[in-house]
Write an enzyme that holds these catalytic residues in place. Structure first.
Site, PDB file in Angstrom:
ATOM      1  N   HIS A 192       0.832  -1.213   0.000  1.00  0.00           N
ATOM      2  CA  HIS A 192       0.000   0.000   0.000  1.00  0.00           C
ATOM      3  C   HIS A 192       0.862   1.256   0.000  1.00  0.00           C
ATOM      4  CE1 HIS A 192       0.434   0.656   4.423  1.00  0.00           C
ATOM      5  NE2 HIS A 192       0.239  -0.652   4.557  1.00  0.00           N
ATOM      6  N   ASP A 205      -0.089   4.356   1.129  1.00  0.00           N
ATOM      7  CA  ASP A 205      -0.348   5.328   2.195  1.00  0.00           C
ATOM      8  C   ASP A 205       0.389   4.956   3.476  1.00  0.00           C
ATOM      9  OD1 ASP A 205      -2.086   3.060   2.238  1.00  0.00           O
ATOM     10  OD2 ASP A 205      -3.339   4.047   3.730  1.00  0.00           O
ATOM     11  N   ASP A 225       6.034   0.083   7.719  1.00  0.00           N
ATOM     12  CA  ASP A 225       4.642  -0.131   7.298  1.00  0.00           C
ATOM     13  C   ASP A 225       4.242   0.874   6.229  1.00  0.00           C
ATOM     14  OD1 ASP A 225       2.029  -0.985   7.178  1.00  0.00           O
ATOM     15  OD2 ASP A 225       1.426  -0.045   9.044  1.00  0.00           O
ATOM     16  N   GLU A 245      -5.119   1.795   2.480  1.00  0.00           N
ATOM     17  CA  GLU A 245      -5.102   0.575   3.294  1.00  0.00           C
ATOM     18  C   GLU A 245      -5.250   0.896   4.770  1.00  0.00           C
ATOM     19  OE1 GLU A 245      -3.463  -2.772   5.678  1.00  0.00           O
ATOM     20  OE2 GLU A 245      -2.802  -0.673   5.585  1.00  0.00           O
ATOM     21  N   GLU A 246      -4.618   1.974   5.203  1.00  0.00           N
ATOM     22  CA  GLU A 246      -4.600   2.290   6.633  1.00  0.00           C
ATOM     23  C   GLU A 246      -5.971   2.710   7.158  1.00  0.00           C
ATOM     24  OE1 GLU A 246      -2.320   1.580   8.529  1.00  0.00           O
ATOM     25  OE2 GLU A 246      -0.373   1.700   7.530  1.00  0.00           O
ATOM     26  N   GLU A 298       3.622  -6.894   3.633  1.00  0.00           N
ATOM     27  CA  GLU A 298       3.421  -6.289   4.952  1.00  0.00           C
ATOM     28  C   GLU A 298       4.539  -6.718   5.897  1.00  0.00           C
ATOM     29  OE1 GLU A 298       1.426  -4.151   6.204  1.00  0.00           O
ATOM     30  OE2 GLU A 298      -0.497  -4.126   5.146  1.00  0.00           O
ATOM     31  N   HIS A 339       3.487   2.353  12.939  1.00  0.00           N
ATOM     32  CA  HIS A 339       2.659   3.401  13.545  1.00  0.00           C
ATOM     33  C   HIS A 339       3.331   4.052  14.756  1.00  0.00           C
ATOM     34  CE1 HIS A 339      -1.386   1.752  11.767  1.00  0.00           C
ATOM     35  NE2 HIS A 339      -0.356   1.499  10.970  1.00  0.00           N
TER      36      HIS A 339
END
Length: 383
Positions: A72, A74, A105, A138-139, A164, A355
């Site tokens: 992803h 984002d 991530d 995705e997030e 991932e 994150h």
């Protein structure tokens, strides 16, 4: 591709501030990397989700079987900048680690599969048809993957590798929990608190839902051998306007992590059944909505695709690969709806700093992951 160029590509991706938006800039950059190979049959397709938000599908090679690579575009917000030791959108290497928002991530995984495909093109060593799915959103709900799946781009794949974070390439996810985020709204009637009989208390009615939904969810008590039990958390509650008024509106939000044994439709039916039951009472006006629900992703640790991944991994890394379930959802929850019978795996160079402030990826693991994806592709088509 030499290692310095691999770092440059990852650093450029990190520099693009695709925080829950602006993924089109990431798509632009990825497309620019593949443009020089169009004479080798590369197909580049942009799929716009919203202005400034483009997913990208890049196809290389030919053949009947299709290997999918996905990542992803984002990232999440960097949060408190004071908690970072460096600019989160400027890659910094220190003590063998590359720091930046998305380093784990999952822009390192995205960069690694891109570089693997570019190396195959450069060396005229594309072993079969490979598709890259670079997704938006995705997030915040996997809606880029949902769009690509709905529009048929994923149909016909024979294996899907989502890059991932996988405990620094040490853990492959083959199944994951789903998500049901629900929002229940209670509408009442405002009145002065000195005359409550003239109003309808929206909070009181919502509390009834909050109390009664717990035993409803508790009935879903099956235990998945890998993922464990379904979980339910009431996470947000808002209501009322001021302290001397009967509240005319109240809202509760809850988060349910589902398992393959309970499809989301079963959960929807249970929640909506409770809402309908309460609405039969005098004065009750409850409604329910959902925010980007995701199905649980079933999987088999002994599928041919997972076995192949473990074989390739264990030939290249010192520690054996662990196959595990994932508590969080991913784009795989959407890809599984594509036409065809295929396995989905999640494995990338990231770690458990997703994150967080000072998010990083181990530089050596990042380089190793590129070689892993190339070898996986070669052996996938040799089967």
């Amino acid at each position: 591709m030499n290692k310095q160029r691999q770092i440059e590509i990852l650093s450029k991706l990190i520099s693009i501030r695709s925080v829950n938006d602006h993924e089109a800039e990431v798509a632009d950059y990825i497309a620019s990397l593949f443009e020089p190979y169009k004479d080798k049959g590369v197909q580049i397709e942009r799929v716009t989700y919203a202005p400034g938000r483009d997913s990208l599908v890049v196809t290389i090679g030919k053949g009947d079987r299709i290997l999918g690579f996905s990542g992803h575009e984002d990232v999440v917000d960097p949060g408190d900048l004071e908690a970072w030791d460096s600019d989160p959108f400027k890659a910094v290497i220190k003590d063998g680690k590359l720091y930046g928002r998305g380093a784990t991530d999952m822009k390192s995984g995205l960069a690694a599969v891109i570089i693997a495909m570019l190396d195959m093109l450069e060396n005229d060593a594309v072993p079969g048809k490979i598709k890259l799915f670079a997704t938006v959103g995705e997030e915040t709900g996997e809606y880029g993957a949902a769009q690509l799946t709905k529009e048929g781009y994923v149909d016909g794949v024979d294996g899907m590798m989502i890059a991932e974070p996988g405990d620094s390439m040490g853990e492959v996810g083959f199944t994951s929990k789903g998500i049901v985020d629900y929002i229940v709204t209670s509408i009442g009637k405002g009145a002065h608190s000195s005359q409550p009989e003239k109003g309808i208390n929206a909070i009181d009615h919502l509390i009834d839902f909050a109390n009664e939904v717990k035993p409803v969810m508790a009935k879903f008590d099956k235990v998945d051998p890998v993922l464990g039990k379904l979980t339910h958390v009431q996470s947000l509650f808002n209501g009322g306007e001021q302290i001397n008024s009967v509240p005319a509106k109240a809202v509760i939000k809850g988060n349910i992590r589902t398992i393959p044994e309970y499809p989301n439709k079963v959960i929807f039916d249970a929640l909506e059944g409770l809402v309908n039951k309460l609405n039969k009472k005098s004065g009750y006006d409850l409604s329910i909505a959902y925010s980007f629900p995701e199905e649980a992703m079933p999987g088999d640790a002994n599928s041919p695709f997972i076995k192949l991944i473990k074989k390739v991994h264990d030939e290249m890394f010192d520690k054996p690969l662990v196959a595990s379930g994932q508590s969080g959802a991913s784009d795989g929850s959407e890809f599984l709806h594509a036409k065809g019978d295929f396995s989905i795996a999640l494995l990338g160079p990231g770690n458990d700093t997703s994150h967080q402030s000072n998010e990083y990826v181990d530089v050596d693991v990042y380089h190793q992951s590129v070689d892993f994806y190339k070898q996986l592709a070669q052996e996938f088509f040799n089967q």
